[in-house]
Design an enzyme around this catalytic site. Sequence first.
Site, PDB file in Angstrom:
ATOM      1  N   HIS B  74      24.251   9.557 -29.454  1.00  0.00           N
ATOM      2  CA  HIS B  74      25.151  10.465 -28.715  1.00  0.00           C
ATOM      3  C   HIS B  74      24.446  10.974 -27.461  1.00  0.00           C
ATOM      4  O   HIS B  74      25.007  10.947 -26.371  1.00  0.00           O
ATOM      5  CB  HIS B  74      25.568  11.641 -29.609  1.00  0.00           C
ATOM      6  CG  HIS B  74      26.188  12.783 -28.868  1.00  0.00           C
ATOM      7  ND1 HIS B  74      27.439  12.715 -28.298  1.00  0.00           N
ATOM      8  CD2 HIS B  74      25.726  14.024 -28.554  1.00  0.00           C
ATOM      9  CE1 HIS B  74      27.718  13.862 -27.696  1.00  0.00           C
ATOM     10  NE2 HIS B  74      26.681  14.677 -27.835  1.00  0.00           N
ATOM     11  N   ASP B 103      30.349   0.021   4.037  1.00  0.00           N
ATOM     12  CA  ASP B 103      30.065  -0.287   2.637  1.00  0.00           C
ATOM     13  C   ASP B 103      28.686   0.285   2.315  1.00  0.00           C
ATOM     14  O   ASP B 103      28.046   0.896   3.163  1.00  0.00           O
ATOM     15  CB  ASP B 103      30.090  -1.806   2.384  1.00  0.00           C
ATOM     16  CG  ASP B 103      30.403  -2.115   0.912  1.00  0.00           C
ATOM     17  OD1 ASP B 103      29.801  -1.488   0.030  1.00  0.00           O
ATOM     18  OD2 ASP B 103      31.262  -2.977   0.673  1.00  0.00           O
ATOM     19  N   TRP B 139      17.142  11.956 -28.633  1.00  0.00           N
ATOM     20  CA  TRP B 139      17.093  11.204 -27.377  1.00  0.00           C
ATOM     21  C   TRP B 139      15.732  11.324 -26.712  1.00  0.00           C
ATOM     22  O   TRP B 139      15.396  10.556 -25.817  1.00  0.00           O
ATOM     23  CB  TRP B 139      18.201  11.662 -26.420  1.00  0.00           C
ATOM     24  CG  TRP B 139      17.889  12.877 -25.610  1.00  0.00           C
ATOM     25  CD1 TRP B 139      17.850  14.157 -26.069  1.00  0.00           C
ATOM     26  CD2 TRP B 139      17.578  12.941 -24.206  1.00  0.00           C
ATOM     27  NE1 TRP B 139      17.530  14.998 -25.045  1.00  0.00           N
ATOM     28  CE2 TRP B 139      17.362  14.293 -23.888  1.00  0.00           C
ATOM     29  CE3 TRP B 139      17.468  11.989 -23.194  1.00  0.00           C
ATOM     30  CZ2 TRP B 139      17.032  14.724 -22.604  1.00  0.00           C
ATOM     31  CZ3 TRP B 139      17.133  12.430 -21.919  1.00  0.00           C
ATOM     32  CH2 TRP B 139      16.926  13.774 -21.636  1.00  0.00           C
ATOM     33  N   HIS B 250      12.747  16.900 -17.355  1.00  0.00           N
ATOM     34  CA  HIS B 250      13.328  18.048 -16.675  1.00  0.00           C
ATOM     35  C   HIS B 250      13.981  17.673 -15.351  1.00  0.00           C
ATOM     36  O   HIS B 250      15.114  18.064 -15.108  1.00  0.00           O
ATOM     37  CB  HIS B 250      12.385  19.235 -16.555  1.00  0.00           C
ATOM     38  CG  HIS B 250      13.210  20.467 -16.358  1.00  0.00           C
ATOM     39  ND1 HIS B 250      13.847  21.100 -17.395  1.00  0.00           N
ATOM     40  CD2 HIS B 250      13.627  21.081 -15.242  1.00  0.00           C
ATOM     41  CE1 HIS B 250      14.608  22.060 -16.927  1.00  0.00           C
ATOM     42  NE2 HIS B 250      14.487  22.079 -15.629  1.00  0.00           N
ATOM     43  N   GLU B 252      15.329  14.982 -14.808  1.00  0.00           N
ATOM     44  CA  GLU B 252      16.541  14.295 -15.255  1.00  0.00           C
ATOM     45  C   GLU B 252      17.709  15.281 -15.410  1.00  0.00           C
ATOM     46  O   GLU B 252      18.855  14.977 -15.089  1.00  0.00           O
ATOM     47  CB  GLU B 252      16.267  13.583 -16.581  1.00  0.00           C
ATOM     48  CG  GLU B 252      17.487  13.007 -17.287  1.00  0.00           C
ATOM     49  CD  GLU B 252      18.126  11.826 -16.576  1.00  0.00           C
ATOM     50  OE1 GLU B 252      17.418  11.180 -15.792  1.00  0.00           O
ATOM     51  OE2 GLU B 252      19.323  11.562 -16.806  1.00  0.00           O
ATOM     52  N   ARG B 447      18.329  22.593 -34.941  1.00  0.00           N
ATOM     53  CA  ARG B 447      19.183  21.519 -34.475  1.00  0.00           C
ATOM     54  C   ARG B 447      18.850  20.229 -35.219  1.00  0.00           C
ATOM     55  O   ARG B 447      17.848  20.153 -35.912  1.00  0.00           O
ATOM     56  CB  ARG B 447      19.015  21.329 -32.962  1.00  0.00           C
ATOM     57  CG  ARG B 447      17.596  21.055 -32.553  1.00  0.00           C
ATOM     58  CD  ARG B 447      17.413  21.177 -31.059  1.00  0.00           C
ATOM     59  NE  ARG B 447      18.029  20.062 -30.359  1.00  0.00           N
ATOM     60  CZ  ARG B 447      17.600  19.585 -29.181  1.00  0.00           C
ATOM     61  NH1 ARG B 447      16.566  20.137 -28.592  1.00  0.00           N
ATOM     62  NH2 ARG B 447      18.207  18.590 -28.606  1.00  0.00           N
TER      63      ARG B 447
END
Lengths: 186, 522, 380
Positions: B74, B103, B139, B250, B252, B447
């Site tokens: 996920h 373009d 992740w 971070h 990210e 979590r």
Amino acid sequence: MNIALRPANRRTFAKLALFSALMFGVGYALVPLYSVFCAVTGLNQIGVDRQPVNLQLDTGRVVNIEFDANVHHLPWKFRPVQTHLGVHPGELMQTEFEIINTRNEAVTGQAIPSYSPPEAAQYFKKISCFCFSKQTLAAGQVQRMPLVFVVDPALPKEMGTITLSYTFFEVEGNAVANSGDGAGKS
Amino acid sequence: MNATANGHSDHRPSGWRRWLTTTNHKDIGTLYLWFSFVMFMLGGIMALLIRAELFQPGLQFLEPERFNQIVTLHGLIMVFGAIMPAFVGFANWMIPLQIGASDMAFGRLNNWSFWLLIPASLLLITSLFVPGGAAGVGWTLYPPLSVQMGIGMDLTIFAVHILGISSILGSINIITTVLNLRAPGMTMMKIPMFTWTWLITAFLVIAVMPVFAGAVTMILTDRHFGTSFFSAAGGGDPILYQHVFWFFGHPEVYIVILPGFGIISQVVPAFSRKPLFGYTSMVYATGSIAILGFFVWGHHMFTSGMPVTAQLFYMYATMLIAVPTGVKVFNWIATMWRGQLTFETPMLFALGFIFLFVMGGFSGLVLAMTAVDVQMHSTYYVVAHFHYTMVAGALFSAFAAVYFWLPKWTGHMYDEKLAKLHFWLTMIFFNVTFFVQHFLGLAGMPRRIPDYALQFADFNMISSIGAFGLGLSQLLFLYIVIVCIKGGAPAAAKPWDGAEGLEWEVPSPAPHHTWEVQPVVK
Amino acid sequence: MSKQAQPIVVPRLATLWALTLLSTAAEAAYEVNFQQPATLVAQEVYDLHLWMMAICAIIFCLVFGVMTYSLIKHRRASGGAAARFHENTRVEMLWTAIPVVILIGMAWPVTKTLLVIRDSSNADITIKVTGYQWKWGYDYLKGEGEGIRFMSVLATPQDQIDGKAPKGEHYLLEVDRPLVVPVNKKIRILTTSNDVIHSWYVPALAVQQDAVTGFIRDTWFRAEREGVFRGQCSQLCGKGHGYMPIVVEVVSAEKYAAWIAKQQQEMVAGAEDKDKVWQLAELMQRGEAVYGKNCSACHQPTGKGIPPAFPALDGSKVATGPKAAHIATVLNGRPGTAMQAFAAQLSDTDIAAVITYERNAWSNKTGDVLQPAEIKAVRR
């Protein structure tokens, strides 16, 4: 598309591609950088400490040193002979750890030290330690190993307790655990 | 300036070959957006599986290891499959239109960047079906757990490599386009905010995606080739991985939020009928968020045992980010101040974005406080926090962008009534889902657990109900978009009277080729 | 605090649809803040958090007050024309500077508390906490109780997890042997791990510290009141991540002394029964319990495992082949796999019992009976 821009685009592409390739290298560079950082601050330090040692005795205070021992997937019993010591900073101390190999064959292991609080590492100077090299025990062998150390008198006053914990890992096959630098081995 | 639809035929192949071989930025943008939506649905189904399992205490639907795998996928699918491609899709469509380029700089490369996503996502999905299942590690892929995993982990690593290459190529393309292909007179301090934020984002991507690729490569060699970067046994350190990962991780976070800032900075002025307040400070604020983002990664590791001085450094640096972020929010509000506001759907999503993002910002500030974080680290409070920032930041701004630009893409107006309904359903169910998770975190629910103690039961049930509402509401979105593509009231070249920028000077729908003659910006 | 679990979903769901959100305040189960603090540090953190929330609430009201005013007052329907201003250096400087001041005001008390949190020196008792997949090991290193060591494993029966039995009050937050500590003493916790990264997290004591393989980390707490405090592993550590709770029992000094005496007696008793000769039935009974705690998470209560990561024991070569290989596997683990070494975790008797159980349960009918002495012999 504006043909006149083609070479300019290529140059920009080349620069940016080079930059991202360099950043891939930076990812790897973080590995030695991290161990340099750890060496400077004394965190997770494994190898021999080459810095000069201050032996000016500070009798004004006693630092409580605790020893702890762990094994990681090894058929060994490993314990500190003394679990804690009170030492004066600057005082040269010796203590012992005991390993028993419970397997019916020789086993080689490497001890990795760890300190708590982590900042204490830079003040805890190991003069001689069984963790400087691999240890091989014959089947059923019992071995006592010395640790000689000094607590640097520069130790901050608020650090009253230092725990030194060793974990023995099995050295597999020919994979040599390197004790010289803390970087990932190749 | 004259509109640029040109009549000559453009020799494109028809059917599937058009899409497979296209180098047209609009076609590729469309591909990215549909891919992103499919991934969003897939990631959403996984989220619903998670929430279904957490509806009640006890194990009902998923084995614990399956649960971990779904949680991991996920996260990876939403971040790399849904959010990032969505923004690349917007960039492909809009950046050439906004800066008056015909373009993107590299058409063929653009095509590759997109098609690389397909094998990458297939790798991720098939990893669920290999022996041992997908990587069940979160992740973040922390070792040593990720070193323990089965072959699914290797597939994940390769998928990350391919995704990384795809986004790096896409970003290089965007940077080159913005730097080299601007219309005459379009100086850097005149380019629209969306393009600006993407330029900065693209630099972040090429700076940190390679680092992430390096980190997972190290895991790969630790797994199979006897290295021990992250194993204490060979002189490595598992905490090192966390440093490398969050050095990527971070920035990210800002990669997925900055283009959102750009979209909001264009939608708010359009519906306030007033120019953006503080354009220059917006640009500098975006830049400083990006730069500060490189110095705060340690706040993801407050409980991993770093020295107290490092904790303080990361805490202060993190708090500092609140300043440029605050500047942005204040600028948006000042833009609305004494404007002439109307509340079409893009504006509603922009306002929803501001509201939710500020809430996420506050919970982020609380989490930045190391002493408080010790109580909240790795709890549902963190889950609530990053969904408030990422879902609000990425999803709400993406919806705002779709409704804002849909008339330009399709040539039709969407159904405003249904779209407003979509907004309210999304807004309400989002809060039902995630607001209560703050309380779960405060009460101490960790979590990534498949099952929980009884005192967490009530809020979890509410959260699950909200999640199903949120998920189902998105089917309405799909319906609205399909109806809009098929027909509807024709859209003017500039359907929003307050909107500004070159993209509104080409006809709606935007013809296949635009700005073949570059406009001149005064 | 918490309600009994109700397996019947439908009526409960219906009620919830009717009541959702509206009734939140009315019901005690909806906790909206930290757990009740049990240490001074936890109290400080609790207060800090409230203080942060107050500041955030004020800023929130100000910012969204202005925004809402603008949304109403400056909407097109109200008729005004749009202004054209788009910058104002003074205002922009102001709203950059004011947040900085507010942030400093927030950072200052947090820094002070953090320095207290990290000062783990001069503890009365030092306890090493080792994370295993998926249980905790406690090792009293120093201070009163030195030398005591035991494993602490989830006590909730599998039937409750699978919904075959009603869930108990402390579902998933109960262990067979809690960590016992005296009240009003500074307890230093050293964390380390045997396999992957775990995290020792007890909210009411405001401690959360990752446990990292090969390294030690520390944290501390001084409980101000007696009671039972429950927490969980908070770092994803594999399939059993949700099933390794932490229970800390804070007791008076007298009760603590009594507890130590009892532990030491049991250790002596444990040493004595090594010479006892066990019967198959006894070993099977004990072995089944040991298996349930230590083995069944991976190899499953049915012995079928979850291949390929966790192989079946029922009919396996190890469990039906030579005893020595079976003993070696249990004692030393299998490096590079999920199979741990149990030598340090289980007593000779427990290992003898569990191996006997594995060799005679399910379709394995070897008839082997292992004595603790055999294990002891192999260990040395």
